[in-house]
Scaffold this active site. Structure first.
Site, PDB file in Angstrom:
ATOM      1  N   LYS A  22       0.837  -1.217   0.000  1.00  0.00           N
ATOM      2  CA  LYS A  22       0.000   0.000   0.000  1.00  0.00           C
ATOM      3  C   LYS A  22       0.868   1.262   0.000  1.00  0.00           C
ATOM      4  CE  LYS A  22      -1.783   1.827   4.000  1.00  0.00           C
ATOM      5  NZ  LYS A  22      -1.676   3.259   4.217  1.00  0.00           N
ATOM      6  N   ASN A  23       1.807   1.331   0.954  1.00  0.00           N
ATOM      7  CA  ASN A  23       2.525   2.603   1.108  1.00  0.00           C
ATOM      8  C   ASN A  23       3.533   2.862  -0.012  1.00  0.00           C
ATOM      9  OD1 ASN A  23       0.949   3.188   3.270  1.00  0.00           O
ATOM     10  ND2 ASN A  23       2.463   2.634   4.829  1.00  0.00           N
ATOM     11  N   ARG A  93      -4.084  10.191   3.534  1.00  0.00           N
ATOM     12  CA  ARG A  93      -2.773  10.748   3.866  1.00  0.00           C
ATOM     13  C   ARG A  93      -1.931  10.957   2.599  1.00  0.00           C
ATOM     14  NH1 ARG A  93      -0.950  13.934   7.571  1.00  0.00           N
ATOM     15  NH2 ARG A  93       1.289  13.901   7.683  1.00  0.00           N
ATOM     16  N   ARG A 122      -0.722  15.273  13.020  1.00  0.00           N
ATOM     17  CA  ARG A 122       0.074  14.776  11.878  1.00  0.00           C
ATOM     18  C   ARG A 122       0.551  15.979  11.072  1.00  0.00           C
ATOM     19  NH1 ARG A 122      -2.214   9.189   9.349  1.00  0.00           N
ATOM     20  NH2 ARG A 122      -0.122   9.246   8.461  1.00  0.00           N
ATOM     21  N   PRO A 123       1.617  16.635  11.533  1.00  0.00           N
ATOM     22  CA  PRO A 123       2.074  17.861  10.868  1.00  0.00           C
ATOM     23  C   PRO A 123       2.728  17.597   9.510  1.00  0.00           C
ATOM     24  CG  PRO A 123       3.556  17.286  12.679  1.00  0.00           C
ATOM     25  CD  PRO A 123       2.486  16.236  12.649  1.00  0.00           C
ATOM     26  N   ILE A 124       2.852  18.673   8.706  1.00  0.00           N
ATOM     27  CA  ILE A 124       3.583  18.548   7.427  1.00  0.00           C
ATOM     28  C   ILE A 124       4.707  19.583   7.361  1.00  0.00           C
ATOM     29  CG2 ILE A 124       1.777  17.429   6.035  1.00  0.00           C
ATOM     30  CD1 ILE A 124       1.171  20.270   4.874  1.00  0.00           C
ATOM     31  N   ASP A 125       5.158  20.047   8.535  1.00  0.00           N
ATOM     32  CA  ASP A 125       6.195  21.087   8.548  1.00  0.00           C
ATOM     33  C   ASP A 125       7.478  20.653   7.833  1.00  0.00           C
ATOM     34  OD1 ASP A 125       6.155  19.368  10.960  1.00  0.00           O
ATOM     35  OD2 ASP A 125       8.038  20.370  11.415  1.00  0.00           O
ATOM     36  N   GLN A 126       7.827  19.379   7.904  1.00  0.00           N
ATOM     37  CA  GLN A 126       9.066  18.927   7.252  1.00  0.00           C
ATOM     38  C   GLN A 126       8.916  18.860   5.727  1.00  0.00           C
ATOM     39  OE1 GLN A 126      11.949  18.659   9.141  1.00  0.00           O
ATOM     40  NE2 GLN A 126      10.484  19.490  10.610  1.00  0.00           N
ATOM     41  N   ASP A 305       3.489   0.455  12.181  1.00  0.00           N
ATOM     42  CA  ASP A 305       2.281  -0.089  11.544  1.00  0.00           C
ATOM     43  C   ASP A 305       2.032  -1.555  11.910  1.00  0.00           C
ATOM     44  OD1 ASP A 305       1.957   2.378  10.441  1.00  0.00           O
ATOM     45  OD2 ASP A 305       2.803   1.856   8.489  1.00  0.00           O
ATOM     46  N   ARG A 397      -9.068  -0.042   3.549  1.00  0.00           N
ATOM     47  CA  ARG A 397      -8.114   0.921   2.985  1.00  0.00           C
ATOM     48  C   ARG A 397      -6.788   0.247   2.680  1.00  0.00           C
ATOM     49  NH1 ARG A 397      -7.014   5.878   6.630  1.00  0.00           N
ATOM     50  NH2 ARG A 397      -5.323   5.842   5.129  1.00  0.00           N
TER      51      ARG A 397
HETATM   52  N1  EPU Z   1       6.243  14.406  11.399  1.00  0.00           N
HETATM   53  C1  EPU Z   1       6.505  15.717  11.721  1.00  0.00           C
HETATM   54  N2  EPU Z   1       6.507  16.631  10.697  1.00  0.00           N
HETATM   55  C2  EPU Z   1       6.281  16.290   9.404  1.00  0.00           C
HETATM   56  C3  EPU Z   1       6.010  14.951   9.098  1.00  0.00           C
HETATM   57  C4  EPU Z   1       6.001  14.023  10.129  1.00  0.00           C
HETATM   58  O1  EPU Z   1       6.705  16.072  12.882  1.00  0.00           O
HETATM   59  O2  EPU Z   1       6.321  17.170   8.533  1.00  0.00           O
HETATM   60  C5  EPU Z   1       6.242  13.403  12.485  1.00  0.00           C
HETATM   61  C6  EPU Z   1       4.881  12.728  12.657  1.00  0.00           C
HETATM   62  O3  EPU Z   1       4.034  13.475  13.494  1.00  0.00           O
HETATM   63  C7  EPU Z   1       5.275  11.384  13.237  1.00  0.00           C
HETATM   64  C8  EPU Z   1       6.638  11.096  12.574  1.00  0.00           C
HETATM   65  O4  EPU Z   1       7.116  12.347  12.107  1.00  0.00           O
HETATM   66  O5  EPU Z   1       5.438  11.497  14.616  1.00  0.00           O
HETATM   67  C9  EPU Z   1       6.617  10.113  11.413  1.00  0.00           C
HETATM   68  O6  EPU Z   1       5.674  10.548  10.430  1.00  0.00           O
HETATM   69  P1  EPU Z   1       5.840  10.201   8.887  1.00  0.00           P
HETATM   70  O7  EPU Z   1       5.874  11.471   8.137  1.00  0.00           O
HETATM   71  O8  EPU Z   1       6.984   9.252   8.725  1.00  0.00           O
HETATM   72  O9  EPU Z   1       4.482   9.452   8.583  1.00  0.00           O
HETATM   73  P2  EPU Z   1       3.586   9.534   7.252  1.00  0.00           P
HETATM   74  O10 EPU Z   1       4.447   9.717   6.080  1.00  0.00           O
HETATM   75  O11 EPU Z   1       2.465  10.455   7.486  1.00  0.00           O
HETATM   76  C10 EPU Z   1       3.754   6.994   6.710  1.00  0.00           C
HETATM   77  C11 EPU Z   1       2.786   5.861   6.489  1.00  0.00           C
HETATM   78  C12 EPU Z   1       2.146   5.476   7.822  1.00  0.00           C
HETATM   79  C13 EPU Z   1       3.249   5.097   8.821  1.00  0.00           C
HETATM   80  C14 EPU Z   1       4.291   6.228   8.933  1.00  0.00           C
HETATM   81  C15 EPU Z   1       5.491   5.859   9.793  1.00  0.00           C
HETATM   82  C16 EPU Z   1       2.033   6.232   4.251  1.00  0.00           C
HETATM   83  C17 EPU Z   1       0.947   6.649   3.326  1.00  0.00           C
HETATM   84  N3  EPU Z   1       1.771   6.289   5.550  1.00  0.00           N
HETATM   85  O12 EPU Z   1       2.985   8.066   7.228  1.00  0.00           O
HETATM   86  O13 EPU Z   1       1.389   4.314   7.528  1.00  0.00           O
HETATM   87  O14 EPU Z   1       2.692   4.874  10.093  1.00  0.00           O
HETATM   88  O15 EPU Z   1       4.777   6.577   7.622  1.00  0.00           O
HETATM   89  O16 EPU Z   1       6.124   4.722   9.286  1.00  0.00           O
HETATM   90  O17 EPU Z   1       3.111   5.836   3.818  1.00  0.00           O
HETATM   91  C18 EPU Z   1      -0.360   2.747   7.783  1.00  0.00           C
HETATM   92  O18 EPU Z   1       0.000   2.224   6.723  1.00  0.00           O
HETATM   93  O19 EPU Z   1      -1.177   2.213   8.579  1.00  0.00           O
HETATM   94  C19 EPU Z   1       0.199   4.052   8.142  1.00  0.00           C
HETATM   95  C20 EPU Z   1      -0.380   4.856   9.006  1.00  0.00           C
END
Ligand code: EPU
Length: 428
Positions: A22-23, A93, A122-126, A305, A397
Protein backbone atom coordinates in the site's frame (compact mmCIF):
# COMPACT_ATOMS: atom_id res chain seq x y z
CA UNK A 1 -23.72 -1.21 7.43
CA UNK A 2 -21.03 -3.83 6.79
CA UNK A 3 -19.17 -5.46 9.65
CA UNK A 4 -16.66 -8.30 9.91
CA UNK A 5 -17.72 -11.21 12.10
CA UNK A 6 -15.06 -13.63 13.38
CA UNK A 7 -15.87 -16.88 15.14
CA UNK A 8 -12.64 -17.38 17.08
CA UNK A 9 -10.66 -20.44 17.98
CA UNK A 10 -9.67 -21.79 14.56
CA UNK A 11 -5.98 -22.34 13.81
CA UNK A 12 -4.65 -20.78 10.61
CA UNK A 13 -2.97 -23.29 8.31
CA UNK A 14 -1.91 -23.36 4.65
CA UNK A 15 -0.51 -20.56 2.53
CA UNK A 16 -1.36 -16.97 1.71
CA UNK A 17 -0.05 -14.70 -1.05
CA UNK A 18 0.83 -11.14 -0.10
CA UNK A 19 -0.31 -8.24 -2.31
CA UNK A 20 1.64 -5.18 -3.45
CA UNK A 21 2.60 -2.66 -0.78
CA UNK A 22 0.00 0.00 0.00
CA UNK A 23 2.53 2.60 1.11
CA UNK A 24 4.69 2.05 -1.99
CA UNK A 25 1.68 2.11 -4.35
CA UNK A 26 0.33 5.38 -2.96
CA UNK A 27 3.74 7.01 -3.58
CA UNK A 28 4.51 5.47 -6.99
CA UNK A 29 1.10 6.38 -8.49
CA UNK A 30 1.38 10.15 -7.78
CA UNK A 31 4.99 9.96 -9.08
CA UNK A 32 3.57 9.02 -12.50
CA UNK A 33 2.53 12.70 -12.79
CA UNK A 34 6.24 13.44 -13.42
CA UNK A 35 6.57 11.02 -16.34
CA UNK A 36 6.82 12.18 -19.94
CA UNK A 37 5.32 8.91 -21.21
CA UNK A 38 2.81 6.16 -20.40
CA UNK A 39 3.52 4.09 -17.28
CA UNK A 40 2.22 0.60 -16.58
CA UNK A 41 2.17 -0.15 -12.85
CA UNK A 42 1.86 -3.81 -11.82
CA UNK A 43 1.28 -5.63 -8.50
CA UNK A 44 -0.98 -2.89 -7.18
CA UNK A 45 -3.04 -3.95 -4.16
CA UNK A 46 -6.81 -3.88 -4.75
CA UNK A 47 -7.62 -1.58 -1.81
CA UNK A 48 -9.60 1.62 -1.40
CA UNK A 49 -6.53 3.86 -0.86
CA UNK A 50 -5.23 2.87 -4.30
CA UNK A 51 -8.64 3.48 -5.92
CA UNK A 52 -8.68 6.95 -4.36
CA UNK A 53 -5.23 7.86 -5.74
CA UNK A 54 -6.29 6.63 -9.20
CA UNK A 55 -9.43 8.78 -8.93
CA UNK A 56 -7.30 11.85 -8.17
CA UNK A 57 -5.08 11.11 -11.19
CA UNK A 58 -8.18 10.87 -13.42
CA UNK A 59 -9.65 14.08 -12.06
CA UNK A 60 -6.37 15.89 -12.71
CA UNK A 61 -6.77 14.85 -16.36
CA UNK A 62 -4.61 11.68 -16.65
CA UNK A 63 -5.85 8.82 -18.77
CA UNK A 64 -6.14 5.80 -16.48
CA UNK A 65 -6.78 2.34 -17.94
CA UNK A 66 -7.30 -0.65 -15.62
CA UNK A 67 -5.70 -3.66 -17.32
CA UNK A 68 -6.68 -6.06 -14.52
CA UNK A 69 -7.22 -5.74 -10.78
CA UNK A 70 -3.51 -5.30 -10.04
CA UNK A 71 -2.28 -3.54 -13.20
CA UNK A 72 -3.00 -0.06 -14.45
CA UNK A 73 -1.76 1.95 -17.41
CA UNK A 74 -1.54 5.71 -16.87
CA UNK A 75 -0.86 8.42 -19.41
CA UNK A 76 -0.06 11.52 -17.35
CA UNK A 77 0.59 13.78 -20.33
CA UNK A 78 -2.99 15.18 -20.53
CA UNK A 79 -2.86 16.35 -16.88
CA UNK A 80 -3.76 20.02 -16.96
CA UNK A 81 -4.52 20.90 -13.34
CA UNK A 82 -2.38 21.35 -10.26
CA UNK A 83 -5.33 21.46 -7.83
CA UNK A 84 -6.32 18.55 -5.56
CA UNK A 85 -9.49 19.63 -3.76
CA UNK A 86 -10.69 18.43 -0.35
CA UNK A 87 -13.31 16.23 -2.05
CA UNK A 88 -10.65 14.63 -4.28
CA UNK A 89 -8.27 14.00 -1.37
CA UNK A 90 -11.06 12.29 0.67
CA UNK A 91 -9.22 12.06 3.98
CA UNK A 92 -6.28 10.21 2.46
CA UNK A 93 -2.77 10.75 3.87
CA UNK A 94 -1.13 10.02 0.53
CA UNK A 95 -2.92 12.98 -1.11
CA UNK A 96 0.06 14.97 0.21
CA UNK A 97 2.28 13.27 -2.39
CA UNK A 98 0.48 15.27 -5.07
CA UNK A 99 2.12 18.37 -3.52
CA UNK A 100 5.62 17.19 -4.44
CA UNK A 101 4.59 15.58 -7.74
CA UNK A 102 2.58 18.57 -9.04
CA UNK A 103 5.22 21.03 -7.82
CA UNK A 104 7.85 19.02 -9.70
CA UNK A 105 5.76 19.08 -12.87
CA UNK A 106 4.08 22.53 -12.87
CA UNK A 107 6.21 24.47 -10.32
CA UNK A 108 2.83 24.94 -8.62
CA UNK A 109 0.50 22.85 -6.47
CA UNK A 110 -2.69 23.61 -4.57
CA UNK A 111 -3.60 20.60 -2.46
CA UNK A 112 -6.02 20.00 0.42
CA UNK A 113 -4.17 19.17 3.65
CA UNK A 114 -3.80 15.41 4.01
CA UNK A 115 -6.15 13.33 6.18
CA UNK A 116 -5.53 9.66 7.02
CA UNK A 117 -5.65 7.66 10.25
CA UNK A 118 -5.84 9.72 13.45
CA UNK A 119 -2.77 9.14 15.66
CA UNK A 120 -2.72 12.60 17.21
CA UNK A 121 -1.15 15.55 15.40
CA UNK A 122 0.07 14.78 11.88
CA UNK A 123 2.07 17.86 10.87
CA UNK A 124 3.58 18.55 7.43
CA UNK A 125 6.20 21.09 8.55
CA UNK A 126 9.07 18.93 7.25
CA UNK A 127 7.44 18.61 3.81
CA UNK A 128 7.13 22.40 3.72
CA UNK A 129 10.72 22.85 4.89
CA UNK A 130 11.81 20.75 1.91
CA UNK A 131 9.69 22.63 -0.65
CA UNK A 132 10.96 25.96 0.71
CA UNK A 133 14.57 24.78 0.54
CA UNK A 134 14.02 24.11 -3.19
CA UNK A 135 12.82 27.71 -3.61
CA UNK A 136 9.01 27.39 -3.31
CA UNK A 137 6.67 29.67 -1.34
CA UNK A 138 4.15 27.82 0.79
CA UNK A 139 1.02 29.46 2.18
CA UNK A 140 -2.29 28.19 3.60
CA UNK A 141 -5.19 29.82 1.72
CA UNK A 142 -8.86 28.90 2.21
CA UNK A 143 -7.95 25.64 3.85
CA UNK A 144 -5.62 24.61 1.01
CA UNK A 145 -1.85 24.25 0.93
CA UNK A 146 -0.73 26.63 -1.81
CA UNK A 147 2.78 26.00 -3.16
CA UNK A 148 4.24 28.20 -5.86
CA UNK A 149 7.63 29.08 -7.26
CA UNK A 150 9.23 31.11 -9.99
CA UNK A 151 12.29 28.89 -10.08
CA UNK A 152 13.19 25.71 -8.23
CA UNK A 153 16.79 24.68 -7.65
CA UNK A 154 18.47 21.72 -5.97
CA UNK A 155 19.34 22.28 -2.32
CA UNK A 156 20.21 20.56 0.96
CA UNK A 157 17.47 19.69 3.44
CA UNK A 158 18.03 18.27 6.90
CA UNK A 159 14.87 16.65 8.29
CA UNK A 160 14.34 17.44 11.98
CA UNK A 161 12.28 14.25 12.33
CA UNK A 162 12.64 11.10 10.24
CA UNK A 163 9.53 11.39 8.08
CA UNK A 164 8.46 8.95 5.37
CA UNK A 165 6.06 11.48 3.84
CA UNK A 166 8.52 14.39 3.82
CA UNK A 167 11.29 12.22 2.33
CA UNK A 168 8.96 11.06 -0.46
CA UNK A 169 7.56 14.53 -1.14
CA UNK A 170 11.01 16.12 -1.38
CA UNK A 171 12.18 13.34 -3.74
CA UNK A 172 9.13 13.97 -5.95
CA UNK A 173 9.59 17.74 -5.98
CA UNK A 174 13.35 17.54 -6.64
CA UNK A 175 13.64 14.82 -9.26
CA UNK A 176 13.16 17.19 -12.24
CA UNK A 177 14.69 20.26 -10.63
CA UNK A 178 18.03 21.60 -11.85
CA UNK A 179 21.04 20.79 -9.63
CA UNK A 180 21.69 18.49 -6.69
CA UNK A 181 19.26 18.01 -3.81
CA UNK A 182 20.50 16.26 -0.66
CA UNK A 183 18.03 14.95 1.94
CA UNK A 184 19.75 14.34 5.26
CA UNK A 185 18.18 12.29 8.07
CA UNK A 186 15.95 10.76 5.40
CA UNK A 187 13.54 7.89 6.11
CA UNK A 188 14.76 4.45 4.97
CA UNK A 189 11.53 2.45 4.62
CA UNK A 190 11.30 -0.15 1.81
CA UNK A 191 8.68 2.01 0.05
CA UNK A 192 11.19 4.89 -0.18
CA UNK A 193 13.60 2.57 -1.99
CA UNK A 194 10.73 1.36 -4.20
CA UNK A 195 9.82 4.91 -5.19
CA UNK A 196 13.49 5.71 -5.95
CA UNK A 197 13.76 2.53 -8.05
CA UNK A 198 10.64 3.52 -9.99
CA UNK A 199 11.89 7.07 -10.63
CA UNK A 200 15.38 5.79 -11.56
CA UNK A 201 13.85 3.27 -13.99
CA UNK A 202 12.28 6.29 -15.75
CA UNK A 203 15.70 7.98 -15.99
CA UNK A 204 15.97 9.86 -12.69
CA UNK A 205 19.27 10.08 -10.85
CA UNK A 206 18.59 9.24 -7.19
CA UNK A 207 21.36 7.79 -5.03
CA UNK A 208 21.32 6.57 -1.44
CA UNK A 209 17.64 5.61 -1.06
CA UNK A 210 17.55 3.15 1.85
CA UNK A 211 20.24 5.10 3.73
CA UNK A 212 19.71 8.30 5.68
CA UNK A 213 21.30 10.51 3.02
CA UNK A 214 19.54 10.63 -0.34
CA UNK A 215 21.08 12.56 -3.25
CA UNK A 216 18.95 13.58 -6.21
CA UNK A 217 20.48 15.07 -9.32
CA UNK A 218 17.72 16.71 -11.36
CA UNK A 219 16.83 15.27 -14.79
CA UNK A 220 14.74 17.09 -17.39
CA UNK A 221 12.95 14.07 -18.88
CA UNK A 222 11.48 10.89 -17.42
CA UNK A 223 10.45 8.10 -19.81
CA UNK A 224 7.32 5.98 -19.42
CA UNK A 225 8.09 2.50 -18.01
CA UNK A 226 6.54 -0.72 -16.73
CA UNK A 227 7.10 -1.14 -13.01
CA UNK A 228 6.04 -3.70 -10.40
CA UNK A 229 5.33 -2.62 -6.80
CA UNK A 230 7.17 -4.45 -3.96
CA UNK A 231 5.24 -6.85 -1.67
CA UNK A 232 3.53 -5.34 1.38
CA UNK A 233 5.76 -5.72 4.42
CA UNK A 234 2.94 -4.84 6.83
CA UNK A 235 0.35 -7.13 5.25
CA UNK A 236 2.93 -9.93 5.48
CA UNK A 237 3.68 -9.08 9.10
CA UNK A 238 -0.03 -9.05 9.92
CA UNK A 239 -0.51 -12.62 8.56
CA UNK A 240 2.66 -13.75 10.37
CA UNK A 241 1.29 -12.49 13.69
CA UNK A 242 -2.20 -13.90 12.96
CA UNK A 243 -0.68 -17.32 12.20
CA UNK A 244 1.36 -17.27 15.42
CA UNK A 245 -1.53 -15.99 17.57
CA UNK A 246 -3.78 -18.87 16.44
CA UNK A 247 -0.97 -21.41 17.02
CA UNK A 248 -1.05 -22.19 13.33
CA UNK A 249 1.38 -23.07 10.56
CA UNK A 250 1.29 -20.73 7.56
CA UNK A 251 3.50 -20.18 4.52
CA UNK A 252 3.41 -16.49 3.61
CA UNK A 253 4.31 -16.13 -0.07
CA UNK A 254 5.43 -13.21 -2.26
CA UNK A 255 7.40 -11.40 0.45
CA UNK A 256 10.87 -9.87 0.71
CA UNK A 257 12.25 -11.49 3.91
CA UNK A 258 14.84 -8.69 4.27
CA UNK A 259 11.97 -6.20 4.82
CA UNK A 260 10.60 -8.40 7.62
CA UNK A 261 13.77 -8.67 9.74
CA UNK A 262 12.56 -6.71 12.77
CA UNK A 263 9.18 -8.47 12.76
CA UNK A 264 10.86 -11.89 12.48
CA UNK A 265 13.28 -11.01 15.31
CA UNK A 266 10.42 -10.13 17.67
CA UNK A 267 8.32 -13.16 16.71
CA UNK A 268 11.31 -15.42 17.37
CA UNK A 269 11.85 -13.71 20.74
CA UNK A 270 8.21 -14.50 21.55
CA UNK A 271 8.87 -18.18 20.82
CA UNK A 272 7.58 -18.42 17.23
CA UNK A 273 9.33 -20.70 14.72
CA UNK A 274 10.06 -18.69 11.55
CA UNK A 275 11.73 -20.15 8.45
CA UNK A 276 12.89 -17.81 5.70
CA UNK A 277 12.90 -18.73 2.01
CA UNK A 278 13.87 -16.58 -0.98
CA UNK A 279 10.41 -15.07 -1.40
CA UNK A 280 8.40 -16.58 1.44
CA UNK A 281 8.41 -17.10 5.19
CA UNK A 282 6.85 -19.93 7.18
CA UNK A 283 5.46 -19.19 10.62
CA UNK A 284 4.73 -21.99 13.06
CA UNK A 285 3.65 -21.80 16.69
CA UNK A 286 2.22 -24.31 19.12
CA UNK A 287 2.30 -22.58 22.53
CA UNK A 288 1.28 -19.28 24.11
CA UNK A 289 3.77 -16.52 23.23
CA UNK A 290 6.54 -15.62 25.66
CA UNK A 291 6.52 -12.06 27.00
CA UNK A 292 8.47 -9.69 24.80
CA UNK A 293 9.20 -5.94 24.82
CA UNK A 294 8.77 -3.96 21.61
CA UNK A 295 9.68 -0.39 20.70
CA UNK A 296 8.56 1.03 17.37
CA UNK A 297 11.05 3.12 15.43
CA UNK A 298 11.59 4.30 11.85
CA UNK A 299 12.97 1.56 9.54
CA UNK A 300 14.98 -0.62 10.15
CA UNK A 301 13.37 -0.47 13.61
CA UNK A 302 10.17 -2.35 14.43
CA UNK A 303 7.41 -0.74 12.31
CA UNK A 304 4.77 1.34 14.07
CA UNK A 305 2.28 -0.09 11.54
CA UNK A 306 2.72 -3.52 13.22
CA UNK A 307 2.35 -2.23 16.79
CA UNK A 308 -1.43 -2.84 17.31
CA UNK A 309 -1.29 -6.34 15.75
CA UNK A 310 1.68 -7.29 17.94
CA UNK A 311 -0.02 -5.92 21.05
CA UNK A 312 -3.07 -8.13 20.33
CA UNK A 313 -0.69 -11.11 20.07
CA UNK A 314 1.12 -10.22 23.32
CA UNK A 315 -2.23 -9.84 25.12
CA UNK A 316 -2.11 -13.66 25.33
CA UNK A 317 1.57 -13.95 26.29
CA UNK A 318 2.91 -15.63 29.40
CA UNK A 319 4.13 -12.73 31.51
CA UNK A 320 4.19 -8.96 31.11
CA UNK A 321 5.34 -7.22 27.93
CA UNK A 322 6.11 -3.54 27.42
CA UNK A 323 5.24 -1.93 24.09
CA UNK A 324 6.62 1.55 23.45
CA UNK A 325 5.40 3.69 20.55
CA UNK A 326 8.36 5.64 19.20
CA UNK A 327 6.82 7.20 16.09
CA UNK A 328 3.30 8.52 16.75
CA UNK A 329 1.96 10.51 19.72
CA UNK A 330 -1.28 8.60 20.09
CA UNK A 331 -1.40 5.10 18.65
CA UNK A 332 -2.96 3.21 21.56
CA UNK A 333 -6.59 4.23 21.06
CA UNK A 334 -7.49 0.64 20.13
CA UNK A 335 -6.45 -0.65 23.57
CA UNK A 336 -9.93 0.04 25.03
CA UNK A 337 -11.36 -2.37 22.47
CA UNK A 338 -8.88 -5.12 23.41
CA UNK A 339 -9.68 -4.52 27.07
CA UNK A 340 -13.36 -5.15 26.33
CA UNK A 341 -12.25 -8.55 25.03
CA UNK A 342 -10.51 -9.35 28.32
CA UNK A 343 -6.98 -8.10 27.63
CA UNK A 344 -5.11 -6.56 30.56
CA UNK A 345 -3.30 -3.50 29.17
CA UNK A 346 -2.38 -0.27 30.95
CA UNK A 347 -1.37 2.69 28.79
CA UNK A 348 0.67 5.61 30.06
CA UNK A 349 1.44 8.04 27.24
CA UNK A 350 3.52 6.22 24.67
CA UNK A 351 3.96 3.05 26.75
CA UNK A 352 1.58 0.10 27.06
CA UNK A 353 2.13 -2.51 29.76
CA UNK A 354 0.52 -5.75 28.65
CA UNK A 355 -0.06 -8.38 31.35
CA UNK A 356 -0.74 -11.53 29.37
CA UNK A 357 -4.03 -13.37 29.96
CA UNK A 358 -4.79 -16.99 29.08
CA UNK A 359 -7.80 -16.21 26.85
CA UNK A 360 -9.81 -13.43 25.23
CA UNK A 361 -13.57 -13.42 24.81
CA UNK A 362 -15.60 -12.06 21.92
CA UNK A 363 -17.12 -8.57 22.09
CA UNK A 364 -18.53 -6.02 19.67
CA UNK A 365 -15.53 -3.82 18.81
CA UNK A 366 -14.57 -1.25 16.22
CA UNK A 367 -11.60 -0.56 13.99
CA UNK A 368 -10.30 2.83 15.15
CA UNK A 369 -7.91 2.91 12.21
CA UNK A 370 -6.40 0.56 9.63
CA UNK A 371 -3.86 -1.33 11.77
CA UNK A 372 -6.11 -1.17 14.86
CA UNK A 373 -8.69 -2.94 12.69
CA UNK A 374 -6.14 -5.65 11.85
CA UNK A 375 -5.45 -6.02 15.58
CA UNK A 376 -9.19 -6.53 16.22
CA UNK A 377 -9.26 -9.29 13.60
CA UNK A 378 -6.27 -11.03 15.23
CA UNK A 379 -7.94 -10.74 18.66
CA UNK A 380 -11.19 -12.06 17.16
CA UNK A 381 -9.37 -15.04 15.61
CA UNK A 382 -8.16 -16.19 19.03
CA UNK A 383 -11.12 -15.13 21.21
CA UNK A 384 -13.82 -17.48 22.47
CA UNK A 385 -17.06 -16.69 20.65
CA UNK A 386 -18.07 -14.39 17.79
CA UNK A 387 -16.41 -10.96 17.61
CA UNK A 388 -18.17 -8.33 15.50
CA UNK A 389 -15.93 -5.58 14.13
CA UNK A 390 -17.40 -2.26 13.06
CA UNK A 391 -15.82 0.56 10.94
CA UNK A 392 -14.38 -1.97 8.51
CA UNK A 393 -13.85 0.68 5.83
CA UNK A 394 -10.58 1.42 7.65
CA UNK A 395 -9.46 -2.19 7.18
CA UNK A 396 -10.40 -2.09 3.48
CA UNK A 397 -8.11 0.92 2.98
CA UNK A 398 -5.09 -1.32 3.33
CA UNK A 399 -5.81 -5.07 3.24
CA UNK A 400 -6.77 -6.69 -0.05
CA UNK A 401 -9.42 -9.44 0.36
CA UNK A 402 -8.60 -9.99 4.02
CA UNK A 403 -11.77 -11.98 4.68
CA UNK A 404 -11.15 -14.28 1.70
CA UNK A 405 -7.44 -14.73 2.50
CA UNK A 406 -8.17 -15.64 6.14
CA UNK A 407 -11.03 -17.95 5.13
CA UNK A 408 -8.62 -19.83 2.85
CA UNK A 409 -6.34 -20.29 5.87
CA UNK A 410 -9.17 -21.89 7.85
CA UNK A 411 -10.57 -18.90 9.76
CA UNK A 412 -14.31 -18.69 10.37
CA UNK A 413 -14.72 -15.07 9.28
CA UNK A 414 -17.27 -13.27 7.14
CA UNK A 415 -18.43 -9.85 6.06
CA UNK A 416 -22.01 -9.30 7.25
CA UNK A 417 -24.52 -6.62 6.27
CA UNK A 418 -26.40 -5.26 9.27
CA UNK A 419 -29.18 -2.70 9.32
CA UNK A 420 -27.85 0.82 10.01
CA UNK A 421 -28.42 1.86 13.62
CA UNK A 422 -31.62 3.92 14.01
CA UNK A 423 -30.91 7.37 15.40
CA UNK A 424 -33.89 8.23 17.62
CA UNK A 425 -34.71 11.88 18.21
CA UNK A 426 -35.42 12.76 21.82
CA UNK A 427 -39.02 13.80 22.37
CA UNK A 428 -39.27 17.44 23.36
N1 EPU B 1 6.24 14.41 11.40
C1 EPU B 1 6.50 15.72 11.72
N2 EPU B 1 6.51 16.63 10.70
C2 EPU B 1 6.28 16.29 9.40
C3 EPU B 1 6.01 14.95 9.10
C4 EPU B 1 6.00 14.02 10.13
O1 EPU B 1 6.70 16.07 12.88
O2 EPU B 1 6.32 17.17 8.53
C5 EPU B 1 6.24 13.40 12.49
C6 EPU B 1 4.88 12.73 12.66
O3 EPU B 1 4.03 13.47 13.49
C7 EPU B 1 5.27 11.38 13.24
C8 EPU B 1 6.64 11.10 12.57
O4 EPU B 1 7.12 12.35 12.11
O5 EPU B 1 5.44 11.50 14.62
C9 EPU B 1 6.62 10.11 11.41
O6 EPU B 1 5.67 10.55 10.43
P1 EPU B 1 5.84 10.20 8.89
O7 EPU B 1 5.87 11.47 8.14
O8 EPU B 1 6.98 9.25 8.72
O9 EPU B 1 4.48 9.45 8.58
P2 EPU B 1 3.59 9.53 7.25
O10 EPU B 1 4.45 9.72 6.08
O11 EPU B 1 2.47 10.46 7.49
C10 EPU B 1 3.75 6.99 6.71
C11 EPU B 1 2.79 5.86 6.49
C12 EPU B 1 2.15 5.48 7.82
C13 EPU B 1 3.25 5.10 8.82
C14 EPU B 1 4.29 6.23 8.93
C15 EPU B 1 5.49 5.86 9.79
C16 EPU B 1 2.03 6.23 4.25
C17 EPU B 1 0.95 6.65 3.33
N3 EPU B 1 1.77 6.29 5.55
O12 EPU B 1 2.99 8.07 7.23
O13 EPU B 1 1.39 4.31 7.53
O14 EPU B 1 2.69 4.87 10.09
O15 EPU B 1 4.78 6.58 7.62
O16 EPU B 1 6.12 4.72 9.29
O17 EPU B 1 3.11 5.84 3.82
C18 EPU B 1 -0.36 2.75 7.78
O18 EPU B 1 0.00 2.22 6.72
O19 EPU B 1 -1.18 2.21 8.58
C19 EPU B 1 0.20 4.05 8.14
C20 EPU B 1 -0.38 4.86 9.01
Amino acid sequence: MEIISVNGGKQLNGSVTISGAKNAAVAVLPAVVLSDGICRIENLPDISDVSKVLKVLKELGASVKLINKSTVEIDPRPINSYVVSKEMAEGMRASSYFMGALLGRFSRAVVAPPGGCDFGVRPIDQHIKGFEALGADVTFDNGMVNISSTELNGSSVYLDVVSVGATINIMLAAVKVRGLTVIENAAREPHIVDLANFLNSMGANIMGAGTNVIKIRGTSRLEGVTYSIIPDQIEAGTYMVAAAATKGDVLIKNVTPKHLESIIAKLVEAGVEVTEYDEAVRVKMSTRPKKCNVKTLPHPGFPTDMQPQFAAFLALAQGTSIVTEGVWDNRFRYVDQLTMMGANIQVDGKVAVISGVSSLSAAPVKANDLRAGAAMIIAGLVANGVTEIDNIEYIERGYENIVEKLTNLGADIKRVTKPDPVVRKKAL
